[in-house]
Design a protein around this motif. Structure first.
Motif, mmCIF file in Angstrom:
data_model
loop_
_atom_site.group_PDB
_atom_site.id
_atom_site.type_symbol
_atom_site.label_atom_id
_atom_site.label_comp_id
_atom_site.label_asym_id
_atom_site.label_seq_id
_atom_site.Cartn_x
_atom_site.Cartn_y
_atom_site.Cartn_z
ATOM 1 N N MET A 4 62.036 43.459 53.808
ATOM 2 C CA MET A 4 61.654 44.883 53.753
ATOM 3 C C MET A 4 62.707 45.705 53.020
ATOM 4 S SD MET A 4 62.490 43.364 56.599
ATOM 5 C CE MET A 4 62.325 43.248 58.346
ATOM 6 N N CYS A 40 52.380 38.008 60.483
ATOM 7 C CA CYS A 40 53.614 38.485 61.100
ATOM 8 C C CYS A 40 53.533 39.964 61.425
ATOM 9 C CB CYS A 40 54.804 38.274 60.177
ATOM 10 S SG CYS A 40 55.776 36.844 60.615
ATOM 11 N N HIS A 41 53.011 40.711 60.476
ATOM 12 C CA HIS A 41 52.948 42.161 60.681
ATOM 13 C C HIS A 41 52.091 42.506 61.887
ATOM 14 C CE1 HIS A 41 54.030 42.882 56.165
ATOM 15 N NE2 HIS A 41 55.084 42.627 56.913
ATOM 16 N N THR A 42 51.018 41.755 62.087
ATOM 17 C CA THR A 42 50.157 42.014 63.234
ATOM 18 C C THR A 42 50.883 41.642 64.526
ATOM 19 O OG1 THR A 42 48.274 41.516 61.838
ATOM 20 C CG2 THR A 42 47.878 41.563 64.199
ATOM 21 N N ALA A 55 54.011 41.548 65.067
ATOM 22 C CA ALA A 55 55.137 42.440 65.314
ATOM 23 C C ALA A 55 54.680 43.897 65.426
ATOM 24 C CB ALA A 55 56.160 42.307 64.200
ATOM 25 N N ALA A 56 53.371 44.108 65.338
ATOM 26 C CA ALA A 56 52.789 45.449 65.450
ATOM 27 C C ALA A 56 53.412 46.432 64.473
ATOM 28 C CB ALA A 56 52.882 45.973 66.874
ATOM 29 N N VAL A 57 53.644 45.969 63.249
ATOM 30 C CA VAL A 57 54.055 46.916 62.209
ATOM 31 C C VAL A 57 52.933 46.998 61.190
ATOM 32 C CG1 VAL A 57 56.548 46.669 62.417
ATOM 33 C CG2 VAL A 57 55.285 45.135 60.905
ATOM 34 N N ASP A 58 52.791 48.145 60.588
ATOM 35 C CA ASP A 58 51.671 48.374 59.692
ATOM 36 C C ASP A 58 52.184 49.007 58.404
ATOM 37 O OD1 ASP A 58 49.199 48.649 58.664
ATOM 38 O OD2 ASP A 58 48.547 50.265 60.014
ATOM 39 N N PRO A 59 52.806 48.212 57.542
ATOM 40 C CA PRO A 59 53.369 48.800 56.325
ATOM 41 C C PRO A 59 52.254 49.307 55.418
ATOM 42 C CG PRO A 59 53.511 46.411 56.234
ATOM 43 C CD PRO A 59 52.947 46.747 57.569
ATOM 44 N N TYR A 60 52.497 50.422 54.753
ATOM 45 C CA TYR A 60 51.431 51.022 53.957
ATOM 46 C C TYR A 60 51.485 50.607 52.488
ATOM 47 C CZ TYR A 60 55.276 54.401 53.613
ATOM 48 O OH TYR A 60 56.507 54.972 53.454
#
Ligand code: SF4
Ligand code: SF4
Ligand code: SF4
Lengths: 128, 260
Positions: free
Chosen positions: A59, A107-109, A111-116
């Motif tokens: 990131m 991974c994003h799901t 880790a509950a991150v939602d990059p735009y």
């Protein structure tokens, strides 16, 4: 009197609310590192940095890339093994990682991150 | 035994040291945490450089609006500029009549041809750009080579730049533009809702050693070059031809010139 009963009842309600995240998650399964589908070895022989490093720092790397490309006009990145790649999410990263669903999203799901990123950058077309 | 604060700190210090030593290998990859490692980044060998990029458009060589269509198509295709029906006109390159293009031109008895011709309009990459001055986030900025660039990651959609630009060179995305892009160019991003966009003088192509898409499509009718170099082709053309710039009295000093 001092309304002891009300105070105790209030305390119980208070602790219940404060403790919500703990008891809500109690008993459910812990975090498991998701199983990622890596790009085919024929296509992607080596990532631009070691896997561990990418896992922890991708990131920040992408954040530096976007500023460097847009604001300083830099385009070329020297990889760990001395190769040169274009600093481009769409053209470089997603060329090897050709499945956003099986790689990024997993991974994003978890880790509950939602990059735009994907609001603008176009992910590779996936076969349904 | 009574533990004083002093004793506690001593023990804590030794423990922290031990933990740091033990954790060494596990943390090896993040040694010194994240380094921006900018030493790994450069412009590459092929990129085109200039002191101040500019454009001369020979409008005598275009005969009517249709002649500009391939240029507009090349630009809009390359940059995923949407075609939205209705009034939400998102555009990087478009055309206008003489009086819309040069409203401050006071030439009387102008040639009939010039009156009725169409003129291509785009961001002028002004040398003194008001859009840069009013942008509160520095999402709009001027590069060292004179290109007025937008960092669409940073744009907050306040539209000050649209109010500041006297040429209407900027478009606002009132909605997600993706459904309105007929054929996505996978090598270039789209925009998100709430972001302003405009012509970038094709910085992404210059970086690869290529001329802007509209210049390439014009087949020589538009010349793109270094205004800062007195020996450049563009400066020779400017020296030999009479040109107009849009609204010169505003003091923005546009870098786009029109041969009339
Ligand atoms: S034409 Fe408008 S958007 Fe372009 S640099 Fe000038 S003021 Fe800014
Ligand atoms: S809309 Fe975006 S680019 Fe324009 S002034 Fe606001 S932040 Fe800057
Ligand atoms: S210079 Fe590039 S971005 Fe600007 S109008 Fe021409 S093709 Fe479009």
């Amino acid at each position: 009197m001092y309304d002891g009963g009300k105070i105790i009842a209030g305390l119980i309600v208070f602790l219940g609310i404060v403790g919500f995240p703990f008891w809500y998650n109690a008993g459910s399964a812990g975090y498991k590192t998701p199983e990622l589908k890596l790009p085919p070895k024929s296509k992607a022989t080596e990532c631009i940095r070691p896997t561990d490093w990418m896992r922890a720092e991708h990131m920040q790397l992408l954040d530096t890339w976007r500023d460097s490309v847009v604001r300083e006009g830099n385009l070329v990145y020297t990889t760990a093994s001395g190769g040169h790649v274009e600093m481009s999410l769409q053209k470089t990263c997603m060329d090897c990682h050709d499945s956003k669903k099986e790689f990024c999203d997993k991974c994003h799901t978890a880790a509950a991150v939602d990059p735009y990123c994907w609001d603008c950058h176009i992910a590779p077309k996936e076969e349904k | 035994m009574k533990t004083t604060r002093r004793d506690f700190l001593k023990v804590a210090g030794v423990t922290a040291l031990g933990m740091a030593a033990g954790a060494g290998p596990a943390l090896a990859y993040s040694k010194g945490a994240y380094l921006p490692h900018t030493e790994h980044m450069d412009t590459g060998h092929d990129h085109l450089a200039a002191k101040r990029w500019g454009m001369v458009i020979d409008t005598r060589a275009f005969h009517g609006e249709a002649d500009y269509a391939p240029l507009i198509e090349a630009c809009h295709k390359e940059h995923n500029v949407p075609t939205i029906p209705g009034t939400q006109d998102v555009k990087w390159l478009w055309t206008g009549g003489f009086h819309a293009t040069f409203p401050h031109n006071h030439q009387e008895f102008l040639a009939e041809r010039a009156h009725h011709a169409a003129y291509p309009l785009l961001c002028n990459h002004c040398d003194n750009p008001p859009c840069v001055r009013v942008c509160p986030t520095q999402a709009t900025f001027k590069r060292e080579d004179g290109i007025v660039m937008m960092d669409m990651h940073r744009c907050i959609g306040c539209r000050f730049c649209m109010a500041g630009c006297p040429y209407g060179s900027r478009s606002f995305n009132f909605q997600d533009p993706r459904p309105f892009i007929a054929e996505e160019n996978l090598a270039y991003p789209t925009r998100m809702k709430g972001v302003v966009e405009k012509c970038t003088f094709c910085t992404e192509r210059l970086a690869e050693g290529k001329m802007p898409a509209c210049v390439e499509a014009s087949e020589g009718k538009i010349v793109f070059g270094d205004l800062g170099d007195p020996d450049s082709e563009i400066r020779h053309i400017l020296a030999e031809n009479f040109t107009l710039r849009r609204k010169p009295d505003l003091g923005t000093s546009p870098s786009v010139f029109y041969i009339i």
